[in-house]
Design an enzyme around this catalytic site. Sequence first.
Site, short mmCIF file in Angstrom:
data_model
loop_
_atom_site.label_atom_id
_atom_site.label_comp_id
_atom_site.label_asym_id
_atom_site.label_seq_id
_atom_site.Cartn_x
_atom_site.Cartn_y
_atom_site.Cartn_z
N ARG A 17 43.47 -39.26 23.55
CA ARG A 17 42.82 -39.22 24.85
C ARG A 17 43.69 -39.99 25.85
NH1 ARG A 17 42.86 -43.97 25.60
NH2 ARG A 17 41.83 -43.63 27.57
N ARG A 21 39.75 -29.62 27.25
CA ARG A 21 39.17 -30.56 28.22
C ARG A 21 39.62 -30.10 29.62
NH1 ARG A 21 39.52 -36.89 27.11
NH2 ARG A 21 37.59 -36.86 28.35
N ASP A 25 43.36 -39.11 36.04
CA ASP A 25 43.42 -37.88 35.23
C ASP A 25 43.91 -36.68 36.02
OD1 ASP A 25 41.38 -39.62 33.66
OD2 ASP A 25 42.09 -38.07 32.31
O1 MRU Z 1 38.05 -39.60 28.55
P1 MRU Z 1 39.36 -40.32 28.43
O2 MRU Z 1 39.29 -41.51 27.54
O3 MRU Z 1 40.48 -39.38 28.06
O4 MRU Z 1 39.64 -40.84 29.90
C1 MRU Z 1 40.83 -41.54 30.14
C2 MRU Z 1 40.94 -42.03 31.53
O5 MRU Z 1 40.10 -41.82 32.37
C3 MRU Z 1 42.23 -42.74 31.87
O6 MRU Z 1 42.03 -43.75 32.81
C4 MRU Z 1 43.23 -41.71 32.45
O7 MRU Z 1 43.37 -40.64 31.56
C5 MRU Z 1 44.54 -42.29 32.74
S1 MRU Z 1 45.36 -42.72 31.26
C6 MRU Z 1 46.87 -43.28 31.53
#
Ligand code: MRU
Length: 380
Positions: free
Chosen positions: A49, A108, A270
């Site tokens: 993730r 996702r 993201d």
């Molecule tokens: O749902 P996740 O754990 O994949 O969400 C991750 C985040 O929101 C992070 O802050 C984002 O991906 C940036 S990671 C360098």
Amino acid sequence: MAISDFATVKFENGALYFLDQTLLPNEERYVEMQTVEDVYDAIKRLVVRGAPAIGVGAAYGMWLAARNYAVENGLLGGAAVSAALSPEQVEAWLEAFRRDGAYLKSSRPTAVNLEWAVERMDGRMIAMKAMADEVAAGKFGVLQINADYILNELMQEADNIRVEDENSCYMMGMFGLTLLEPGMGLLTHCNAGALATAGYGTALAPIHMGQERGYDFHVYADETRPLLQGARLTAWELSRNGVDVTLICDNMASTVMKQGKIDAVLVGCDRMAANGDGANKIGTSGVAILAKEYGIPFYMFVPTSTIDMSIKSGNDIVIEERDPEEISEMWYARRMAPEGIRSFNPAFDVTDHKYITAIVTERGIALPPFDESLSALMDV
Ligand code: MRU
């Protein structure tokens, strides 16, 4: 150094492994991925993730898809040299590759690095098809193109994506450090660290690099309900690297800010739109609004692989909704909400660009107005 003693994604002896982040901090276990379906499931369940790590994992996942196609269709020679492929065979392989890519992209929706990485792999496969046509037409300086050659090219592209991410983490760390002073109190949300990338992380890169340089930061990590990436992952990787980290519940951010404990907020992203609106883990936008109220700079760390110039604003970002049971049951020994209660579980929110003080990328730091600074940066 703690960051180098684990890898979120590793490819060893022809096999792909992910560090299973659903088991952290209690267990460090690598799980082997054998098929593109395994990778889809791992991305969906957050075994791997964080936007950049998802991109890296997906790139190797596409290599697996291609390798399995070659095996199933008898394209590999085993001990012997693989046979030359006709343009029709490469065309059929490309079509299957694209189907697998579309499937993987659907695991996702919010982190743009997923589609970005799949499209980079797709680009390499398209180049292979063009090469097969040229070879067949006698226009190219080689006599044949075979499955080993194609798989090697795809592996090179996946390796490039991983190494570029590693380098870009380092550069964001260096740029991030220019915004910080030794001894500062820093707040972070979710996990934008080594676990979310192939390197030092995005928002956590200056913290890890500051640690190596004696900056002595005091980090407050929001626990990040409902999936606890802050508690399980950020607290794990920062403390493992010797960083002074204090875990707080998400609803304590205002208090630590008011008490003067926070000098800057550092978060990841993201997907960022062309105007600087950035989607990140649910709760980020609230932290940004609080930071503005208390006059604390709010820095978003965004590799260019996370910037989606095709969308004008955050209104166009698709927000993933996850299983409501993550709120009511997961992590609890017993259910903590009445049976049948309705809950809403968006996994991300969009921070309006007006709350962002600066956007740190591997190419430099973008300042407002972001529509101008981001497009200048993306044109480099
Ligand atoms: O749902 P996740 O754990 O994949 O969400 C991750 C985040 O929101 C992070 O802050 C984002 O991906 C940036 S990671 C360098």
